[in-house]
Design an enzyme around this catalytic site. Structure first.
Site, PDB file in Angstrom:
ATOM      1  N   HIS A   2       0.847  -1.187   0.000  1.00  0.00           N
ATOM      2  CA  HIS A   2       0.000   0.000   0.000  1.00  0.00           C
ATOM      3  C   HIS A   2       0.889   1.247   0.000  1.00  0.00           C
ATOM      4  O   HIS A   2       1.922   1.277   0.666  1.00  0.00           O
ATOM      5  CB  HIS A   2      -0.903  -0.013   1.235  1.00  0.00           C
ATOM      6  CG  HIS A   2      -1.905   1.094   1.273  1.00  0.00           C
ATOM      7  ND1 HIS A   2      -1.566   2.383   1.654  1.00  0.00           N
ATOM      8  CD2 HIS A   2      -3.229   1.119   0.972  1.00  0.00           C
ATOM      9  CE1 HIS A   2      -2.645   3.144   1.597  1.00  0.00           C
ATOM     10  NE2 HIS A   2      -3.662   2.401   1.179  1.00  0.00           N
ATOM     11  N   PHE A  47      -7.996  -4.177 -10.614  1.00  0.00           N
ATOM     12  CA  PHE A  47      -7.061  -3.525  -9.696  1.00  0.00           C
ATOM     13  C   PHE A  47      -5.648  -3.853 -10.176  1.00  0.00           C
ATOM     14  O   PHE A  47      -4.899  -4.556  -9.519  1.00  0.00           O
ATOM     15  CB  PHE A  47      -7.305  -4.023  -8.277  1.00  0.00           C
ATOM     16  CG  PHE A  47      -6.539  -3.301  -7.188  1.00  0.00           C
ATOM     17  CD1 PHE A  47      -5.692  -2.236  -7.448  1.00  0.00           C
ATOM     18  CD2 PHE A  47      -6.672  -3.711  -5.864  1.00  0.00           C
ATOM     19  CE1 PHE A  47      -4.998  -1.598  -6.444  1.00  0.00           C
ATOM     20  CE2 PHE A  47      -5.984  -3.091  -4.840  1.00  0.00           C
ATOM     21  CZ  PHE A  47      -5.144  -2.030  -5.126  1.00  0.00           C
ATOM     22  N   LYS A  66      11.349  10.024  20.620  1.00  0.00           N
ATOM     23  CA  LYS A  66      10.014  10.542  20.341  1.00  0.00           C
ATOM     24  C   LYS A  66       8.998   9.670  21.069  1.00  0.00           C
ATOM     25  O   LYS A  66       8.803   8.506  20.729  1.00  0.00           O
ATOM     26  CB  LYS A  66       9.720  10.536  18.842  1.00  0.00           C
ATOM     27  CG  LYS A  66      10.268  11.728  18.067  1.00  0.00           C
ATOM     28  CD  LYS A  66      11.761  11.710  17.923  1.00  0.00           C
ATOM     29  CE  LYS A  66      12.240  12.779  16.940  1.00  0.00           C
ATOM     30  NZ  LYS A  66      13.707  12.812  16.875  1.00  0.00           N
ATOM     31  N   GLU A 114      10.205  11.833   7.113  1.00  0.00           N
ATOM     32  CA  GLU A 114       8.935  11.692   6.404  1.00  0.00           C
ATOM     33  C   GLU A 114       9.210  11.295   4.958  1.00  0.00           C
ATOM     34  O   GLU A 114      10.180  11.748   4.352  1.00  0.00           O
ATOM     35  CB  GLU A 114       8.145  13.007   6.430  1.00  0.00           C
ATOM     36  CG  GLU A 114       8.003  13.633   7.805  1.00  0.00           C
ATOM     37  CD  GLU A 114       7.195  12.793   8.762  1.00  0.00           C
ATOM     38  OE1 GLU A 114       6.408  11.933   8.295  1.00  0.00           O
ATOM     39  OE2 GLU A 114       7.330  12.990   9.979  1.00  0.00           O
ATOM     40  N   LYS A 156      10.510   7.806  13.234  1.00  0.00           N
ATOM     41  CA  LYS A 156      10.913   8.493  14.452  1.00  0.00           C
ATOM     42  C   LYS A 156      11.839   7.632  15.296  1.00  0.00           C
ATOM     43  O   LYS A 156      11.596   6.441  15.471  1.00  0.00           O
ATOM     44  CB  LYS A 156       9.678   8.859  15.282  1.00  0.00           C
ATOM     45  CG  LYS A 156       8.731   9.808  14.565  1.00  0.00           C
ATOM     46  CD  LYS A 156       7.477  10.057  15.373  1.00  0.00           C
ATOM     47  CE  LYS A 156       6.530  10.992  14.619  1.00  0.00           C
ATOM     48  NZ  LYS A 156       5.255  11.201  15.351  1.00  0.00           N
ATOM     49  N   ASP A 188       5.882   9.686  20.988  1.00  0.00           N
ATOM     50  CA  ASP A 188       4.822   9.163  20.124  1.00  0.00           C
ATOM     51  C   ASP A 188       5.046   7.681  19.864  1.00  0.00           C
ATOM     52  O   ASP A 188       4.093   6.896  19.799  1.00  0.00           O
ATOM     53  CB  ASP A 188       4.808   9.897  18.773  1.00  0.00           C
ATOM     54  CG  ASP A 188       4.023  11.194  18.820  1.00  0.00           C
ATOM     55  OD1 ASP A 188       3.215  11.364  19.735  1.00  0.00           O
ATOM     56  OD2 ASP A 188       4.240  12.040  17.932  1.00  0.00           O
ATOM     57  N   GLU A 232      14.278  15.894   9.781  1.00  0.00           N
ATOM     58  CA  GLU A 232      15.402  16.402  10.555  1.00  0.00           C
ATOM     59  C   GLU A 232      16.183  15.242  11.163  1.00  0.00           C
ATOM     60  O   GLU A 232      15.575  14.292  11.674  1.00  0.00           O
ATOM     61  CB  GLU A 232      14.907  17.310  11.693  1.00  0.00           C
ATOM     62  CG  GLU A 232      14.135  18.537  11.230  1.00  0.00           C
ATOM     63  CD  GLU A 232      12.715  18.211  10.804  1.00  0.00           C
ATOM     64  OE1 GLU A 232      12.289  18.712   9.737  1.00  0.00           O
ATOM     65  OE2 GLU A 232      12.048  17.445  11.507  1.00  0.00           O
ATOM     66  N   ASP A 279       0.888   4.167   1.408  1.00  0.00           N
ATOM     67  CA  ASP A 279       1.249   4.725   2.714  1.00  0.00           C
ATOM     68  C   ASP A 279       2.198   3.811   3.471  1.00  0.00           C
ATOM     69  O   ASP A 279       3.091   4.275   4.188  1.00  0.00           O
ATOM     70  CB  ASP A 279      -0.006   4.960   3.561  1.00  0.00           C
ATOM     71  CG  ASP A 279      -0.900   6.050   2.999  1.00  0.00           C
ATOM     72  OD1 ASP A 279      -0.369   6.973   2.350  1.00  0.00           O
ATOM     73  OD2 ASP A 279      -2.128   5.980   3.199  1.00  0.00           O
ATOM     74  N   LYS A 280       2.023   2.491   3.312  1.00  0.00           N
ATOM     75  CA  LYS A 280       2.919   1.559   3.989  1.00  0.00           C
ATOM     76  C   LYS A 280       4.294   1.510   3.324  1.00  0.00           C
ATOM     77  O   LYS A 280       5.308   1.276   4.002  1.00  0.00           O
ATOM     78  CB  LYS A 280       2.290   0.164   4.012  1.00  0.00           C
ATOM     79  CG  LYS A 280       1.255   0.000   5.094  1.00  0.00           C
ATOM     80  CD  LYS A 280       1.920  -0.098   6.451  1.00  0.00           C
ATOM     81  CE  LYS A 280       1.324   0.881   7.418  1.00  0.00           C
ATOM     82  NZ  LYS A 280       2.138   1.131   8.594  1.00  0.00           N
ATOM     83  N   LYS A 336      -5.683  -4.445   0.424  1.00  0.00           N
ATOM     84  CA  LYS A 336      -6.370  -4.029   1.649  1.00  0.00           C
ATOM     85  C   LYS A 336      -7.295  -5.160   2.091  1.00  0.00           C
ATOM     86  O   LYS A 336      -7.792  -5.922   1.264  1.00  0.00           O
ATOM     87  CB  LYS A 336      -7.192  -2.755   1.424  1.00  0.00           C
ATOM     88  CG  LYS A 336      -6.376  -1.563   0.990  1.00  0.00           C
ATOM     89  CD  LYS A 336      -7.244  -0.329   0.775  1.00  0.00           C
ATOM     90  CE  LYS A 336      -7.597   0.323   2.095  1.00  0.00           C
ATOM     91  NZ  LYS A 336      -8.284   1.627   1.916  1.00  0.00           N
ATOM     92  N   ASP A 347      -1.882   5.811  -6.220  1.00  0.00           N
ATOM     93  CA  ASP A 347      -2.252   6.804  -5.219  1.00  0.00           C
ATOM     94  C   ASP A 347      -0.984   7.208  -4.483  1.00  0.00           C
ATOM     95  O   ASP A 347      -0.124   6.364  -4.212  1.00  0.00           O
ATOM     96  CB  ASP A 347      -3.280   6.219  -4.243  1.00  0.00           C
ATOM     97  CG  ASP A 347      -3.934   7.263  -3.359  1.00  0.00           C
ATOM     98  OD1 ASP A 347      -3.724   8.464  -3.601  1.00  0.00           O
ATOM     99  OD2 ASP A 347      -4.655   6.873  -2.425  1.00  0.00           O
ATOM    100  N   ALA A 348      -0.859   8.473  -4.138  1.00  0.00           N
ATOM    101  CA  ALA A 348       0.309   8.925  -3.385  1.00  0.00           C
ATOM    102  C   ALA A 348       0.302   8.328  -1.987  1.00  0.00           C
ATOM    103  O   ALA A 348      -0.749   8.066  -1.408  1.00  0.00           O
ATOM    104  CB  ALA A 348       0.331  10.453  -3.309  1.00  0.00           C
ATOM    105  N   ARG A 386       0.059   7.819   7.787  1.00  0.00           N
ATOM    106  CA  ARG A 386      -1.369   7.963   7.489  1.00  0.00           C
ATOM    107  C   ARG A 386      -2.176   6.718   7.850  1.00  0.00           C
ATOM    108  O   ARG A 386      -3.374   6.677   7.599  1.00  0.00           O
ATOM    109  CB  ARG A 386      -1.583   8.279   5.999  1.00  0.00           C
ATOM    110  CG  ARG A 386      -1.277   9.716   5.668  1.00  0.00           C
ATOM    111  CD  ARG A 386      -2.035  10.191   4.457  1.00  0.00           C
ATOM    112  NE  ARG A 386      -1.757   9.436   3.260  1.00  0.00           N
ATOM    113  CZ  ARG A 386      -2.034   9.892   2.023  1.00  0.00           C
ATOM    114  NH1 ARG A 386      -2.605  11.067   1.868  1.00  0.00           N
ATOM    115  NH2 ARG A 386      -1.757   9.156   0.975  1.00  0.00           N
ATOM    116  N   LYS A 387      -1.548   5.707   8.414  1.00  0.00           N
ATOM    117  CA  LYS A 387      -2.269   4.489   8.768  1.00  0.00           C
ATOM    118  C   LYS A 387      -2.101   4.175  10.253  1.00  0.00           C
ATOM    119  O   LYS A 387      -1.765   3.061  10.641  1.00  0.00           O
ATOM    120  CB  LYS A 387      -1.786   3.325   7.883  1.00  0.00           C
ATOM    121  CG  LYS A 387      -2.229   3.457   6.441  1.00  0.00           C
ATOM    122  CD  LYS A 387      -3.729   3.310   6.302  1.00  0.00           C
ATOM    123  CE  LYS A 387      -4.230   3.526   4.880  1.00  0.00           C
ATOM    124  NZ  LYS A 387      -4.300   4.954   4.534  1.00  0.00           N
TER     125      LYS A 387
END
Length: 405
Positions: A16, A244, A283, A44, A279, A285, A57, A18-19, A176, A252-253, A258-259
């Site tokens: 995918h 597909f 961090k 990123e 990260k 998060d 960074e 995003d992955k 998916k 798709d970008a 995003r997941k």
């Protein structure tokens, strides 16, 4: 708590878009941590048709210091990016590991952030950002994960394994899944709907080839889900939109982070909003989300609750968490406030506390262990050597002792 309901979670494959971005970002994290265990990384990634772009960074001894790249460092980053895309399986005209265009916009970490995070004098290492982080565990599966998400992940892992082994050569990397389960008395009893959309080779959207693909997916689902959850009433939606063939970053970008619900608990638990991939472990998060899962999983594994949510909160530059919250959703064997104190005690004894330093040292997070986390979930995985240390259940005895359980 409701006891009778339908619940759904989704997952996405390593292909995918995003992955793909998450895996690239974490491959970069691993590269820098392999050079400098104290490296600071916030990487990123953007993926789109025939292009990968990095931004963010960093601070890494021997790689990026005083605003300059070490000789050969940028070339090594590019090799890691291309190798990651190759291992995922992209050799398509719209996204090919060898011919895609690569751009690197990583630069030095802000000194104003660094001064809050770095330990100095009597000041302990501070959190890399403010925020809230949640961990969760439940007894719906042997992995102590929400069943809807656990099975969604495992369906796609099966498809990926068969694609790479050649057992299902008509599959392509992007996919998916979605699993809907009926719960009765709070336990999953039947799968009402299974959704799988998978990128495929040309022609597998019609006729005998379409039937072959759909039959394969149903067999894969049957091999993954417990037999008692499937029945003639289970509804399958396999590639419901039709063809597909165009997928991944060409279709798709993709962007890092995003997941976050796929990465965590599939919507079955709260989320603080911060992504993990790209990260380093200063961090919170990332590191605090890992330690809250670790603690919640051990509480459930110890039989102290059948469901457990834990929250931590931090301020940037401040070492100690602002709050600790434990909720067993009415399933605990004792008082949740007492369990909070037991968690503080065990974390102090076994990890060195819930400061960023305590977490990353206690869980040995300053290692290149993150690329594997970036597809099929950060939680519910099998601990293996240095990998997924937050999935161990080695606090069970200590928690029982601390609670008198």
């Amino acid at each position: 708590m409701r006891q009778n309901y339908l619940f759904t979670s989704e997952s996405v494959s390593e292909g995918h878009p995003d992955k793909v971005a998450d895996q690239i970002s974490d491959a970069v994290v691993d590269l820098f941590l392999s050079k400098d265990p104290e490296a600071r990384i916030a990487c990123e990634t953007l993926t789109t048709t025939q292009r990968v772009v990095l931004a963010g960074e960093i601070r890494c001894k021997g790689v990026f210091e005083n605003g300059e790249w070490a000789p050969g460092a940028e070339e090594e980053i590019e090799r890691v990016v291309r190798q990651t895309v190759k291992e995922i399986g992209y050799e398509q005209s719209g996204f090919h590991w060898e011919t895609l265009e690569f751009q690197n916009y990583l630069h030095g970490q802000s000194p104003e952030i660094a001064q809050g995070v770095d330990a100095s004098g009597n000041k302990d290492e501070g959190a890399g950002d403010q925020g809230i982080m949640f961990g969760f565990a439940c007894d719906e599966t042997p992995d102590l994960m929400p069943a809807t998400l656990d099975y969604s992940h495992k369906i796609l892992e099966r498809l990926a394994a068969d694609r790479k082994s050649g057992a299902a050569p008509f599959l392509e990397p992007d996919a998916k899944s979605q699993v809907t389960l009926r719960f009765r008395d709070g336990k999953p009893v039947t799968a009402t709907a299974i959704v799988v959309s998978t990128q495929h080779a040309k022609g597998y959207d019609k006729g005998e080839k379409e039937a072959e693909l759909k039959d394969y997916v149903k067999r894969a689902v049957a091999d993954v889900l417990p037999a008692e959850l499937l029945s003639d009433a289970t509804v399958y939606h396999i590639n419901p939109t039709g063809a597909f063939e165009i997928g991944g970053p060409d279709g798709d970008a993709g962007l890092t982070g995003r997941k976050i619900i796929v990465d965590t608990y599939g919507g079955a638990a709260p989320h603080g909003g911060g992504a993990f991939s790209g990260k380093d472990p200063t961090k919170v998060d990332r590191s605090a989300a890992y330690v809250t899962r670790y603690l919640a999983k051990n509480i459930v594994a110890a039989g102290l609750a059948s469901r457990c949510t834990i929250q931590l909160a931090y301020a940037i530059g401040v070492a100690e968490p602002l709050s600790l919250y434990v909720d067993t959703h009415g399933t605990g064997s004792g008082d949740d406030a007492q369990l909070e104190e037991a968690v503080r005690q065990v974390a102090a004894e076994k990890l060195g506390g819930l400061t960023p330093r305590g977490i990353r040292i206690g869980l040995h997070l300053n290692k290149p262990i993150y690329r594997k986390t970036a597809a099929y979930g950060h939680f519910g995985r099998k601990p293996d050597g240095d990998l997924f240390p937050w999935e161990r259940t080695d606090l069970v005895d200590a928690l029982k002792a601390a609670t008198g359980g």
